[in-house]
Design a protein around this motif. Structure first.
Motif, mmCIF file in Angstrom:
data_model
loop_
_atom_site.group_PDB
_atom_site.id
_atom_site.type_symbol
_atom_site.label_atom_id
_atom_site.label_comp_id
_atom_site.label_asym_id
_atom_site.label_seq_id
_atom_site.Cartn_x
_atom_site.Cartn_y
_atom_site.Cartn_z
ATOM 1 N N ARG A 86 -0.910 19.714 2.379
ATOM 2 C CA ARG A 86 -1.060 21.174 2.311
ATOM 3 C C ARG A 86 -0.966 21.668 0.871
ATOM 4 N NH1 ARG A 86 3.269 23.946 5.043
ATOM 5 N NH2 ARG A 86 1.979 25.822 4.796
ATOM 6 N N LEU A 87 -0.041 21.115 0.106
ATOM 7 C CA LEU A 87 0.102 21.511 -1.297
ATOM 8 C C LEU A 87 -1.154 21.188 -2.090
ATOM 9 C CD1 LEU A 87 3.754 20.252 -1.883
ATOM 10 C CD2 LEU A 87 3.031 22.647 -1.940
ATOM 11 N N LEU A 88 -1.732 20.004 -1.836
ATOM 12 C CA LEU A 88 -2.935 19.588 -2.562
ATOM 13 C C LEU A 88 -4.137 20.455 -2.230
ATOM 14 C CD1 LEU A 88 -2.686 15.679 -2.279
ATOM 15 C CD2 LEU A 88 -2.202 17.085 -4.287
ATOM 16 N N GLU A 89 -4.166 20.989 -1.017
ATOM 17 C CA GLU A 89 -5.298 21.812 -0.586
ATOM 18 C C GLU A 89 -5.208 23.247 -1.089
ATOM 19 O OE1 GLU A 89 -5.095 21.440 3.617
ATOM 20 O OE2 GLU A 89 -5.849 19.381 3.653
ATOM 21 N N ASN A 90 -4.026 23.634 -1.594
ATOM 22 C CA ASN A 90 -3.796 25.003 -2.038
ATOM 23 C C ASN A 90 -3.921 25.082 -3.557
ATOM 24 O OD1 ASN A 90 -2.205 27.386 -2.951
ATOM 25 N ND2 ASN A 90 -1.844 27.642 -0.759
ATOM 26 N N LYS A 91 -4.797 25.964 -4.037
ATOM 27 C CA LYS A 91 -5.080 26.042 -5.477
ATOM 28 C C LYS A 91 -3.820 26.311 -6.298
ATOM 29 C CE LYS A 91 -8.309 25.871 -8.653
ATOM 30 N NZ LYS A 91 -9.084 24.628 -8.871
ATOM 31 N N ILE B 205 0.842 -1.189 0.000
ATOM 32 C CA ILE B 205 0.000 0.000 0.000
ATOM 33 C C ILE B 205 0.883 1.247 0.000
ATOM 34 C CG2 ILE B 205 -1.922 1.188 1.125
ATOM 35 C CD1 ILE B 205 -2.529 -1.738 0.268
ATOM 36 N N ILE B 206 0.544 2.199 -0.852
ATOM 37 C CA ILE B 206 1.255 3.474 -0.881
ATOM 38 C C ILE B 206 0.248 4.614 -0.880
ATOM 39 C CG2 ILE B 206 3.218 2.475 -2.135
ATOM 40 C CD1 ILE B 206 2.139 3.970 -4.662
ATOM 41 N N ARG B 207 0.716 5.796 -0.457
ATOM 42 C CA ARG B 207 -0.100 7.009 -0.586
ATOM 43 C C ARG B 207 0.548 7.892 -1.639
ATOM 44 N NH1 ARG B 207 0.460 12.207 0.288
ATOM 45 N NH2 ARG B 207 -1.341 13.512 0.790
ATOM 46 N N VAL B 208 -0.177 8.178 -2.713
ATOM 47 C CA VAL B 208 0.360 9.036 -3.771
ATOM 48 C C VAL B 208 0.171 10.497 -3.383
ATOM 49 C CG1 VAL B 208 -0.122 7.276 -5.498
ATOM 50 C CG2 VAL B 208 -1.795 9.118 -5.114
ATOM 51 N N SER B 209 0.778 11.392 -4.147
ATOM 52 C CA SER B 209 0.569 12.821 -3.915
ATOM 53 C C SER B 209 -0.403 13.361 -4.977
ATOM 54 C CB SER B 209 1.900 13.575 -3.879
ATOM 55 O OG SER B 209 2.722 13.260 -4.986
ATOM 56 N N ILE B 210 0.088 13.759 -6.138
ATOM 57 C CA ILE B 210 -0.829 14.261 -7.167
ATOM 58 C C ILE B 210 -1.540 13.114 -7.884
ATOM 59 C CG2 ILE B 210 0.382 16.429 -7.535
ATOM 60 C CD1 ILE B 210 1.733 15.157 -9.983
ATOM 61 N N GLY B 211 -2.662 13.435 -8.507
ATOM 62 C CA GLY B 211 -3.422 12.433 -9.248
ATOM 63 C C GLY B 211 -3.164 12.521 -10.742
ATOM 64 N N GLY B 212 -3.897 11.723 -11.496
ATOM 65 C CA GLY B 212 -3.766 11.717 -12.948
ATOM 66 C C GLY B 212 -4.650 10.646 -13.550
ATOM 67 N N LYS B 213 -4.745 10.641 -14.867
ATOM 68 C CA LYS B 213 -5.582 9.654 -15.548
ATOM 69 C C LYS B 213 -4.779 8.602 -16.302
ATOM 70 C CE LYS B 213 -9.474 12.833 -16.087
ATOM 71 N NZ LYS B 213 -10.395 13.520 -17.048
ATOM 72 N N ARG B 214 -3.457 8.821 -16.359
ATOM 73 C CA ARG B 214 -2.586 7.859 -17.028
ATOM 74 C C ARG B 214 -1.294 7.750 -16.225
ATOM 75 N NH1 ARG B 214 -2.746 4.951 -21.489
ATOM 76 N NH2 ARG B 214 -0.888 4.536 -22.757
ATOM 77 N N MET B 215 -0.798 6.532 -15.998
ATOM 78 C CA MET B 215 0.321 6.351 -15.097
ATOM 79 C C MET B 215 1.204 5.180 -15.511
ATOM 80 S SD MET B 215 -2.031 4.991 -11.919
ATOM 81 C CE MET B 215 -0.830 4.171 -10.889
ATOM 82 N N ARG B 216 2.320 5.052 -14.819
ATOM 83 C CA ARG B 216 3.221 3.916 -14.989
ATOM 84 C C ARG B 216 3.936 3.685 -13.668
ATOM 85 N NH1 ARG B 216 7.899 6.850 -18.751
ATOM 86 N NH2 ARG B 216 8.783 8.123 -17.072
ATOM 87 N N LEU B 217 4.407 2.459 -13.452
ATOM 88 C CA LEU B 217 5.103 2.101 -12.221
ATOM 89 C C LEU B 217 6.548 1.746 -12.516
ATOM 90 C CD1 LEU B 217 2.098 1.928 -11.300
ATOM 91 C CD2 LEU B 217 2.791 0.069 -9.779
ATOM 92 N N ILE C 107 6.775 24.783 6.648
ATOM 93 C CA ILE C 107 7.351 25.021 5.330
ATOM 94 C C ILE C 107 6.486 26.014 4.559
ATOM 95 C CG2 ILE C 107 8.004 23.957 3.137
ATOM 96 C CD1 ILE C 107 8.447 21.341 4.704
ATOM 97 N N ASP C 108 7.113 27.045 4.047
ATOM 98 C CA ASP C 108 6.417 28.107 3.311
ATOM 99 C C ASP C 108 6.040 27.603 1.919
ATOM 100 O OD1 ASP C 108 5.464 30.413 2.196
ATOM 101 O OD2 ASP C 108 7.325 31.574 2.416
ATOM 102 N N LEU C 109 4.741 27.506 1.640
ATOM 103 C CA LEU C 109 4.287 27.024 0.341
ATOM 104 C C LEU C 109 4.655 27.969 -0.806
ATOM 105 C CD1 LEU C 109 0.755 25.457 1.037
ATOM 106 C CD2 LEU C 109 3.035 24.436 1.272
ATOM 107 N N GLU C 110 4.981 29.216 -0.465
ATOM 108 C CA GLU C 110 5.403 30.162 -1.501
ATOM 109 C C GLU C 110 6.661 29.667 -2.227
ATOM 110 O OE1 GLU C 110 4.068 33.046 -2.570
ATOM 111 O OE2 GLU C 110 2.327 32.837 -1.242
ATOM 112 N N LEU C 111 7.445 28.804 -1.550
ATOM 113 C CA LEU C 111 8.663 28.255 -2.152
ATOM 114 C C LEU C 111 8.362 27.420 -3.389
ATOM 115 C CD1 LEU C 111 10.573 27.100 1.070
ATOM 116 C CD2 LEU C 111 11.146 29.066 -0.382
ATOM 117 N N PHE C 112 7.123 26.934 -3.492
ATOM 118 C CA PHE C 112 6.784 25.985 -4.563
ATOM 119 C C PHE C 112 5.763 26.541 -5.554
ATOM 120 C CE2 PHE C 112 7.759 23.695 -0.606
ATOM 121 C CZ PHE C 112 8.981 23.157 -0.990
ATOM 122 N N LYS C 113 5.524 27.827 -5.469
ATOM 123 C CA LYS C 113 4.625 28.440 -6.439
ATOM 124 C C LYS C 113 5.406 28.772 -7.697
ATOM 125 C CE LYS C 113 1.137 30.210 -3.269
ATOM 126 N NZ LYS C 113 0.433 31.408 -2.734
#
Length: 413
Positions: free
Chosen positions: A236-241, A68-80, A406-412
């Protein structure tokens, strides 16, 4: 003669039309391929699994493992991505599937998707090899739990994996790939063979690699709670538009060192694979060095080790910058009263942290975990309610604080 010429003219025009259609189709396919934006949504650092962390009976050979893993971002096409990197024998993946998790080892059978490798159901991974599955369609939701089920054939006695999963895996005898509930499975809190998951993502998507040791790996966090500081950051990143398309890849190894010694390959040795080979990386968050400092045996070696760490950081910064990756340096957390505590080791940490905070270090920004986790200004002791009873590793509350500061502004972008 006129009729024959007219006939040839028609055939020639038909040929030009067909070739033109094929060329346009080929051009469209090439354009589509070139604009595909692979981005990492999950990854874990590989090492040779130690004897005490090997799969329990019945083992992997000719059996089925569900992880079992927890992913971060989603998508409709993937590979492992799968690993046999530290093995000296072949490992056979007879069949592999992914599915949504219902609870524990139970999956949603309707969501199960079989993987292929070069069009085949399985693949033999040679010694020291890693492989990708073929790309496939799957509705992967941001932040979801994903079950990866592998039916193995022969496996190497030396196993590649990630012992510090903080997540339970499940083993059943025989081919149980399509077993939905996995009742009666043997449990083990380690990952084997799995290495990464990439998704096709929008152009503005990108990934953060978090390179570190046990504090990034999550020692002291809860099993199956997915609450490492990297998980908190990801949520936090996922919750921020403005940052919802940013993936977080945890490449921590418990007991790892930057320069020499420790568990697993050093940060320098694994840097190209664990950082530079990841898809869509725009940022590197570097929190590593406490185990190098903890390994200092003599006071006169403290400033030498500190300079070795600084030199290693410079190498990693230069390599990352060469690939267009921004590097954020994290100060080393307080460790007074821990099993590493000694005046000369504190001296080494001070030298390193002062350099990390210096604007001339080469880091693009600093994440000051030392300041966030110290009990009071001027102290060298971690907050009393935020460590795992060893004055070194954060507890669940401590990881929450780390992820939150961690300041999310670093990743905008």
């Amino acid at each position: 003669m006129g009729k024959r010429y007219f006939k040839y003219l028609l055939l020639f025009n038909l040929f030009i039309f067909v070739v033109g259609c094929k060329s346009n189709q080929s051009l469209k396919e090439t354009k589509k391929s070139n604009t595909s934006n692979w981005v990492g949504t999950w990854a874990t650092a590989q090492m040779l699994v130690e004897p005490n962390n090997m799969p329990p009976a019945p083992g992997l050979t000719d059996n089925t493992l569900r992880q079992i893993i927890r992913v971060s971002i989603g998508g409709k096409r993937m590979r492992l991505r799968f690993s046999n990197i530290f093995s000296d024998q072949a490992t056979v993946l007879k069949s592999v599937s992914v599915a949504n998790v219902v609870e524990g080892a139970v999956i949603d059978g309707k969501s199960q998707k079989a993987l292929s490798f070069n069009g085949n159901a399985g693949i033999t991974m040679n010694p020291q090899q890693e492989v990708f599955s073929d790309a496939f369609d799957f509705a992967l939701r941001p932040g979801q739990l994903l079950a990866i089920t592998i039916n193995y054939g022969a496996t190497s006695q030396k196993t590649s994996g990630h012992p510090g999963s903080r997540t339970t895996s499940y083993i059943l005898q025989g081919d149980q790939l399509n077993n939905v509930d996995f009742a009666g499975a043997v449990k083990t809190d380690h990952w084997y063979s799995i290495m990464g998951v990439d998704v096709i993502a929008p152009k503005k998507s990108a990934a953060i690699v978090c390179l570190g040791n046990s504090i990034t790996d999550g020692r002291g966090s809860g099993t199956n709670k997915q609450n490492r500081w990297t998980d908190i950051l990801s949520a936090r990143l996922l919750e921020n538009k403005a940052t919802e398309n940013i993936g977080v890849l945890n490449l921590g190894i418990g007991g790892n060192c930057v320069v020499r010694g420790g568990l697993g390959p050093t940060a320098l040795d694994r840097f190209d694979r664990d950082v530079l080979s990841q898809e869509g990386v725009k940022w590197l968050v570097l929190l590593e060095g406490i185990n190098d400092i903890g390994g200092i045996r003599k006071a006169e070696d403290a400033p030498v080790r500190a300079q070795e760490l600084i030199a290693a950081y410079k190498v990693m910064i230069d390599k990352a910058h060469g690939k267009g990756i921004k590097v954020y340096g994290c100060t080393i957390l307080p460790f007074e009263k821990s099993f590493y505590d000694a005046p000369y080791r504190q001296e080494a940490r001070d030298i390193v942290n002062v350099w990390i905070r210096n604007k001339t270090s080469g880091f693009d920004a600093v994440i000051d975990f030392d300041k966030a986790m110290v009990s009071e200004p001027g102290s060298k002791t971690i907050l009393s309610n935020m460590h795992d009873n060893d004055f070194l590793h954060p507890n669940q509350l401590g990881y929450k604080r780390m992820g939150d500061v961690i300041d999310l502004e670093l990743f905008k972008q």
